[in-house]
Each structure stands twice: as structure tokens, then as C-alpha cells.
Design a protein around this motif. Structure first.
Motif, PDB file in Angstrom:
ATOM      1  N   ARG A  35       0.846  -1.206   0.000  1.00  0.00           N
ATOM      2  CA  ARG A  35       0.000   0.000   0.000  1.00  0.00           C
ATOM      3  C   ARG A  35       0.874   1.245   0.000  1.00  0.00           C
ATOM      4  NH1 ARG A  35      -5.614   1.293   1.332  1.00  0.00           N
ATOM      5  NH2 ARG A  35      -5.689   3.438   0.613  1.00  0.00           N
ATOM      6  N   PHE A  36       0.538   2.213  -0.845  1.00  0.00           N
ATOM      7  CA  PHE A  36       1.258   3.482  -0.944  1.00  0.00           C
ATOM      8  C   PHE A  36       0.385   4.561  -0.329  1.00  0.00           C
ATOM      9  CE2 PHE A  36       2.996   7.202  -3.249  1.00  0.00           C
ATOM     10  CZ  PHE A  36       4.343   7.011  -2.974  1.00  0.00           C
ATOM     11  N   PRO A  37       0.958   5.443   0.490  1.00  0.00           N
ATOM     12  CA  PRO A  37       0.153   6.439   1.212  1.00  0.00           C
ATOM     13  C   PRO A  37      -0.382   7.563   0.328  1.00  0.00           C
ATOM     14  CG  PRO A  37       2.474   6.794   1.666  1.00  0.00           C
ATOM     15  CD  PRO A  37       2.379   5.547   0.814  1.00  0.00           C
ATOM     16  N   LEU A  38      -1.552   7.326  -0.243  1.00  0.00           N
ATOM     17  CA  LEU A  38      -2.258   8.330  -1.031  1.00  0.00           C
ATOM     18  C   LEU A  38      -3.672   8.435  -0.476  1.00  0.00           C
ATOM     19  CD1 LEU A  38      -1.094   7.380  -4.650  1.00  0.00           C
ATOM     20  CD2 LEU A  38      -0.473   9.416  -3.366  1.00  0.00           C
ATOM     21  N   PRO A  39      -4.403   9.474  -0.812  1.00  0.00           N
ATOM     22  CA  PRO A  39      -5.771   9.624  -0.300  1.00  0.00           C
ATOM     23  C   PRO A  39      -6.747   8.590  -0.871  1.00  0.00           C
ATOM     24  CG  PRO A  39      -5.019  11.663  -1.372  1.00  0.00           C
ATOM     25  CD  PRO A  39      -3.948  10.643  -1.542  1.00  0.00           C
ATOM     26  N   TYR A  40      -6.310   7.790  -1.816  1.00  0.00           N
ATOM     27  CA  TYR A  40      -7.144   6.753  -2.420  1.00  0.00           C
ATOM     28  C   TYR A  40      -6.345   5.442  -2.409  1.00  0.00           C
ATOM     29  CZ  TYR A  40      -4.289   8.429  -6.286  1.00  0.00           C
ATOM     30  OH  TYR A  40      -3.238   8.833  -7.055  1.00  0.00           O
ATOM     31  N   GLU A  41      -6.998   4.339  -2.739  1.00  0.00           N
ATOM     32  CA  GLU A  41      -6.338   3.030  -2.705  1.00  0.00           C
ATOM     33  C   GLU A  41      -5.363   2.889  -3.873  1.00  0.00           C
ATOM     34  OE1 GLU A  41      -7.520  -1.678  -2.173  1.00  0.00           O
ATOM     35  OE2 GLU A  41      -9.046  -0.276  -2.882  1.00  0.00           O
ATOM     36  N   TYR A  42      -4.097   2.701  -3.544  1.00  0.00           N
ATOM     37  CA  TYR A  42      -3.044   2.555  -4.543  1.00  0.00           C
ATOM     38  C   TYR A  42      -1.942   1.692  -3.949  1.00  0.00           C
ATOM     39  CZ  TYR A  42       0.238   3.729  -8.264  1.00  0.00           C
ATOM     40  OH  TYR A  42       1.093   3.668  -9.327  1.00  0.00           O
ATOM     41  N   TYR A  43      -1.370   0.821  -4.768  1.00  0.00           N
ATOM     42  CA  TYR A  43      -0.325  -0.089  -4.308  1.00  0.00           C
ATOM     43  C   TYR A  43       0.886   0.012  -5.217  1.00  0.00           C
ATOM     44  CZ  TYR A  43      -4.015  -2.241  -1.596  1.00  0.00           C
ATOM     45  OH  TYR A  43      -5.050  -2.451  -0.719  1.00  0.00           O
ATOM     46  N   ARG A  44       2.076  -0.013  -4.618  1.00  0.00           N
ATOM     47  CA  ARG A  44       3.315  -0.153  -5.377  1.00  0.00           C
ATOM     48  C   ARG A  44       3.465  -1.633  -5.704  1.00  0.00           C
ATOM     49  NH1 ARG A  44       7.176   4.191  -4.911  1.00  0.00           N
ATOM     50  NH2 ARG A  44       8.233   2.962  -6.469  1.00  0.00           N
ATOM     51  N   ILE A  45       3.990  -1.941  -6.869  1.00  0.00           N
ATOM     52  CA  ILE A  45       4.187  -3.313  -7.310  1.00  0.00           C
ATOM     53  C   ILE A  45       5.684  -3.601  -7.379  1.00  0.00           C
ATOM     54  CG2 ILE A  45       3.913  -4.973  -9.191  1.00  0.00           C
ATOM     55  CD1 ILE A  45       1.466  -3.282 -10.104  1.00  0.00           C
ATOM     56  N   GLN A  46       6.107  -4.636  -6.664  1.00  0.00           N
ATOM     57  CA  GLN A  46       7.463  -5.143  -6.839  1.00  0.00           C
ATOM     58  C   GLN A  46       7.325  -6.289  -7.841  1.00  0.00           C
ATOM     59  OE1 GLN A  46       9.373  -6.922  -3.456  1.00  0.00           O
ATOM     60  NE2 GLN A  46      11.356  -6.908  -4.450  1.00  0.00           N
ATOM     61  N   ALA A  47       7.728  -6.014  -9.071  1.00  0.00           N
ATOM     62  CA  ALA A  47       7.516  -6.967 -10.150  1.00  0.00           C
ATOM     63  C   ALA A  47       8.558  -8.087 -10.167  1.00  0.00           C
ATOM     64  CB  ALA A  47       7.505  -6.240 -11.493  1.00  0.00           C
ATOM     65  N   GLY A  48       9.626  -7.924  -9.439  1.00  0.00           N
ATOM     66  CA  GLY A  48      10.666  -8.944  -9.378  1.00  0.00           C
ATOM     67  C   GLY A  48      11.776  -8.500  -8.454  1.00  0.00           C
ATOM     68  N   PRO A  49      12.758  -9.370  -8.243  1.00  0.00           N
ATOM     69  CA  PRO A  49      13.887  -9.012  -7.384  1.00  0.00           C
ATOM     70  C   PRO A  49      14.639  -7.793  -7.910  1.00  0.00           C
ATOM     71  CG  PRO A  49      13.890 -11.370  -7.875  1.00  0.00           C
ATOM     72  CD  PRO A  49      12.851 -10.732  -8.759  1.00  0.00           C
ATOM     73  N   ALA A  50      15.188  -7.003  -6.997  1.00  0.00           N
ATOM     74  CA  ALA A  50      15.894  -5.773  -7.372  1.00  0.00           C
ATOM     75  C   ALA A  50      17.049  -6.046  -8.325  1.00  0.00           C
ATOM     76  CB  ALA A  50      16.399  -5.059  -6.121  1.00  0.00           C
ATOM     77  N   GLU A  51      17.676  -7.204  -8.213  1.00  0.00           N
ATOM     78  CA  GLU A  51      18.826  -7.505  -9.071  1.00  0.00           C
ATOM     79  C   GLU A  51      18.411  -7.956 -10.475  1.00  0.00           C
ATOM     80  OE1 GLU A  51      17.798 -11.173  -6.730  1.00  0.00           O
ATOM     81  OE2 GLU A  51      18.149  -9.091  -6.194  1.00  0.00           O
ATOM     82  N   GLN A  52      17.143  -8.175 -10.695  1.00  0.00           N
ATOM     83  CA  GLN A  52      16.635  -8.566 -12.018  1.00  0.00           C
ATOM     84  C   GLN A  52      16.411  -7.335 -12.887  1.00  0.00           C
ATOM     85  OE1 GLN A  52      12.858 -10.560 -12.047  1.00  0.00           O
ATOM     86  NE2 GLN A  52      13.796 -12.570 -12.001  1.00  0.00           N
TER      87      GLN A  52
END
Length: 131
Positions: A35-52
Motif C-alpha cells: 500500500r502506498f500512502p495516497l488519499p485513495y487506494e493505490y499499491y506499489r508493485i514489486q515486479a521482481g527481485p531488485a537484481e533482475q
């Protein structure tokens, strides 16, 4: 108009049902959502490992994004050093600014633009500490 090649740094999915879309992408692609702190529902997506290779993104609801006209959409965001200049370049090249420059705390200044045919894309000038 200055021409600088810019690779996308973020993708944004706008969907009709966030819960259903999250379950789908978790199951099919193994994505993780935070969950990302915005006034509405929004999510950050981790699509894969950082090293990818590749980019991460976010997901929000069609109802919270008037710019999508009630339809699901994918928006790619490219980084720029000077958002004001980039917006001037967009207009000079026949594009439009579809969503005005706005500050996203902890991220930077963002605007949604469209090329002359109407395809929308994002531009972001990252906050100096974020770069």
C-alpha cells in the motif's frame, strides 16, 4: 526541442477491481504489492527481485483516475531532468498535457502527457534525494 532518449522507469496499471487484479497478478506473475500512502487506494508493485532487469510499478482503480475515461489502462513513465522543459517540448511537438504537473511526495514532480494520436504516458522529475 531537445531529444534525449529516456527509458521507462515505472508502469502504472489502472483497473476496475484492484482486489481481483492484485490476486490475478500475484498468482500469475508472482508480483508483490505494498500500500502506498495516497488519499485513495493505490499499491506499489514489486515486479521482481531488485537484481533482475526491468521496472516496478503501481496499481490503482479506474474510479480514482479520471484521466483513463472509465477504462483500464497501462501508463509508462519516463524520467526527465526538467519537467517544465519537457512539457514545453511535448506541446511544441504537437502533444498535449493531459494531467497537469503535480507533486508526488517522496517521488517527485509528475505529469501525464499524450502524443498527437492520444496515447498517454507519464513524465517524472525525481526529487533529488530519490535520484
Amino acid at each position: 526541442i531537445q531529444c534525449v532518449r529516456m527509458k521507462p522507469v515505472y508502469f502504472d496499471l489502472t483497473v476496475k477491481d484492484i482486489s481481483a487484479a492484485r490476486r490475478f497478478f500475484e498468482r500469475v506473475l508472482g508480483w508483490h504489492f505494498e500500500r502506498f500512502p495516497l488519499p485513495y487506494e493505490y499499491y506499489r508493485i514489486q515486479a521482481g527481485p531488485a537484481e533482475q532487469p526491468g521496472i516496478d510499478g503501481g496499481i490503482g482503480a479506474v474510479a480514482d483516475a479520471p484521466i483513463c475515461g472509465g477504462h483500464p489502462m497501462v501508463n509508462l513513465t519516463m524520467p526527465v531532468h526538467d519537467l517544465d522543459q519537457a512539457l514545453t517540448d511535448v506541446l511544441a511537438a504537437g502533444g498535449t498535457v493531459a494531467e497537469a504537473k503535480t507533486l508526488i511526495p517522496g517521488i517527485g514532480w509528475y505529469a501525464t502527457c499524450a502524443e498527437p494520436g492520444g496515447l498517454k504516458f507519464g513524465l517524472v522529475e525525481p526529487d533529488p534525494p530519490v535520484q
